[in-house]
Enzyme design. Structure first.
Site, PDB file in Angstrom:
ATOM      1  N   LYS A 115       0.817  -1.212   0.000  1.00 28.31           N
ATOM      2  CA  LYS A 115       0.000   0.000   0.000  1.00 28.31           C
ATOM      3  C   LYS A 115       0.852   1.263   0.000  1.00 28.31           C
ATOM      4  O   LYS A 115       0.486   2.263  -0.621  1.00 28.31           O
ATOM      5  CB  LYS A 115      -0.962  -0.006   1.195  1.00 28.31           C
ATOM      6  CG  LYS A 115      -2.093  -1.013   1.011  1.00 28.31           C
ATOM      7  CD  LYS A 115      -3.042  -1.029   2.181  1.00 28.31           C
ATOM      8  CE  LYS A 115      -4.183  -2.001   1.942  1.00 28.31           C
ATOM      9  NZ  LYS A 115      -4.856  -2.375   3.196  1.00 28.31           N
ATOM     10  N   LYS A 224      -7.619 -13.541  -8.344  1.00 30.04           N
ATOM     11  CA  LYS A 224      -8.891 -13.683  -7.651  1.00 30.04           C
ATOM     12  C   LYS A 224      -9.740 -12.419  -7.764  1.00 30.04           C
ATOM     13  O   LYS A 224      -9.249 -11.355  -8.121  1.00 30.04           O
ATOM     14  CB  LYS A 224      -8.662 -14.081  -6.197  1.00 30.04           C
ATOM     15  CG  LYS A 224      -7.990 -13.059  -5.329  1.00 30.04           C
ATOM     16  CD  LYS A 224      -7.965 -13.580  -3.891  1.00 30.04           C
ATOM     17  CE  LYS A 224      -7.800 -12.418  -2.928  1.00 30.04           C
ATOM     18  NZ  LYS A 224      -7.957 -12.757  -1.539  1.00 30.04           N
ATOM     19  N   LYS A 227     -11.867  -6.116  -5.040  1.00 34.90           N
ATOM     20  CA  LYS A 227     -12.391  -4.772  -5.243  1.00 34.90           C
ATOM     21  C   LYS A 227     -11.467  -3.926  -6.104  1.00 34.90           C
ATOM     22  O   LYS A 227     -11.900  -3.233  -7.010  1.00 34.90           O
ATOM     23  CB  LYS A 227     -12.516  -4.064  -3.878  1.00 34.90           C
ATOM     24  CG  LYS A 227     -13.775  -4.401  -3.127  1.00 34.90           C
ATOM     25  CD  LYS A 227     -13.807  -3.667  -1.793  1.00 34.90           C
ATOM     26  CE  LYS A 227     -13.907  -4.684  -0.666  1.00 34.90           C
ATOM     27  NZ  LYS A 227     -14.089  -4.113   0.656  1.00 34.90           N
TER      28      LYS A 227
END
Ligand code: TRP
Length: 359
Positions: A115, A224, A227
């Site tokens: 992140k 996978k 979001k």
């Protein structure tokens, strides 16, 4: 919620609607645990703040996820459903636990590195290793003020550990990507216990459901459903949108020879089919693939309808629940009360052993 049941806790960050991956990977499993465990499911809105969401969206997202939890079958009479920010004890204990957490161990956390790299706009490392870590740390310390890695992102694992430890949960059903956070939680628990010579925190472990873990693939051919990948089928998608997404899913040119191996995009569609369709339907398309008669358009049409059969009743319930503000308020008020009771008791113990006393 008898005292002798093991305490299960899990949370989902409120950063958007829930998708099919959340449903099969988490929600449908939570529902199964409700009768046998002391279940606690919460919406991690404070964690959502670490990636600076738009304030005008935060509350709506919390409400969406709450309605989606309930619509998927999490029962507020069986489970404690609460919103993280409704339990201020979590924030206080987060401050206290941070005194026992090293910034180095936080900086080495994979999710933080990922992140932080994103926030700084720097690419993935060429390869894992010390040299890269050093360069990365320099980047962070030297980052110009308009490119900032916020301290909340760094201390994300502390907050997550507190979510778990403040409820003294021992079973934490989470995906593989959260394993490292759980490992840190165990480390913090052991460290705290041994530093103060107490047995305050039990060590939490992931919930072992047996069998192989469900991995719900996305529609874009690889990886996978997620979001941030933009490859999701949302529980709330209306039939038109859902059909369109499925029809546009990535495939390949089709098998050229009988019994060809499957490409990843096609294998992914079969995985979705296996999750949502009847076994004979899956077999039909497997046979068609094997003898090269398969038409992906037919498979997708079938898949879209079978997914809709799963999501439509949930979507209907989501819409009903969203319209019932009074019900939602009751659920969160009751959840907050229950969650705070245990959180307050743990926090009092923590304050006591750390030497914080009232005059
Ligand atoms: N970090 C988790 C995720 O992104 C969400 C989360 C926050 C959580 N606190 C938790 C999960 C405590 C389990 C227990 O998926």
């Amino acid at each position: 919620m008898a005292d002798n049941k093991e305490i299960v806790l899990s949370g989902i960050r409120s950063t958007g609607n829930l998708h099919l991956g959340n449903y099969y990977g988490a929600l449908s499993k939570f529902v199964r645990l409700q009768n046998d465990y002391d279940c606690n499911f919460f919406i991690a809105d404070l964690h959502a703040l670490t990636t600076s969401p738009d304030p005008s969206q935060l509350h709506a997202n919390v409400k969406n996820i709450l309605a989606e939890y309930l619509a998927a079958g999490i029962d507020p009479e069986k489970s404690t459903i609460f919103i993280q920010s409704d339990v201020p004890e979590i924030s206080e204990m987060y401050l206290l636990l941070n005194m026992h957490v090293g910034i180095g161990e936080l900086m080495r956390t994979t999710s933080f590195k990922d992140k932080a790299r994103k926030a700084l706009g720097i690419g993935a490392p060429a390869q894992e290793g010390e040299a890269d870590d050093e360069a990365f740390e320099k980047e962070i310390i030297g980052a110009s003020t308009n490119k900032r890695v916020n301290a909340g992102l760094l201390t994300y694992p502390t907050l997550m550990a507190v979510d778990i430890l403040i409820q003294k949960a021992t079973k934490v059903p989470v995906g593989k990507d959260q394993e490292q956070h759980l490992e840190l939680t165990r480390r913090f628990a052991r460290r705290f216990n041994s530093f103060y010579g107490v047995e305050l925190f039990p060590e939490p472990y992931n919930f072992d459901f047996g069998g192989k873990p469900v991995k719900v693939p996305g529609l874009d051919g690889s990886g996978k459903m997620g979001k941030s990948e933009g490859n999701c089928i949302y529980l709330i998608d209306d039939p038109k949108v859902l059909r369109k997404k499925v029809m546009r899913a990535t495939t390949d040119e089709g098998p050229k020879e009988p019994n060809s191996p499957m490409s990843e995009p096609v294998a992914n569609l079969f995985t979705l089919l296996e999750l949502t369709s009847a076994p004979d339907v899956v077999q039909h398309f497997r046979d068609a693939y094997a003898d090269c008669s398969i038409r992906y358009g037919d498979l997708k049409k079938q898949l879209a309808e079978d997914i809709l059969a799963v999501t439509t009743p949930i979507r209907d319930r989501i819409n009903d629940i969203m319209a019932d503000e009074a019900y939602l308020r009751r659920v969160v008020a009751q959840g907050a009360e229950r969650a705070r009771e245990r959180a307050a008791a743990t926090l009092a113990e923590v304050r006591h052993v750390m030497g914080i006393r009232k005059f």
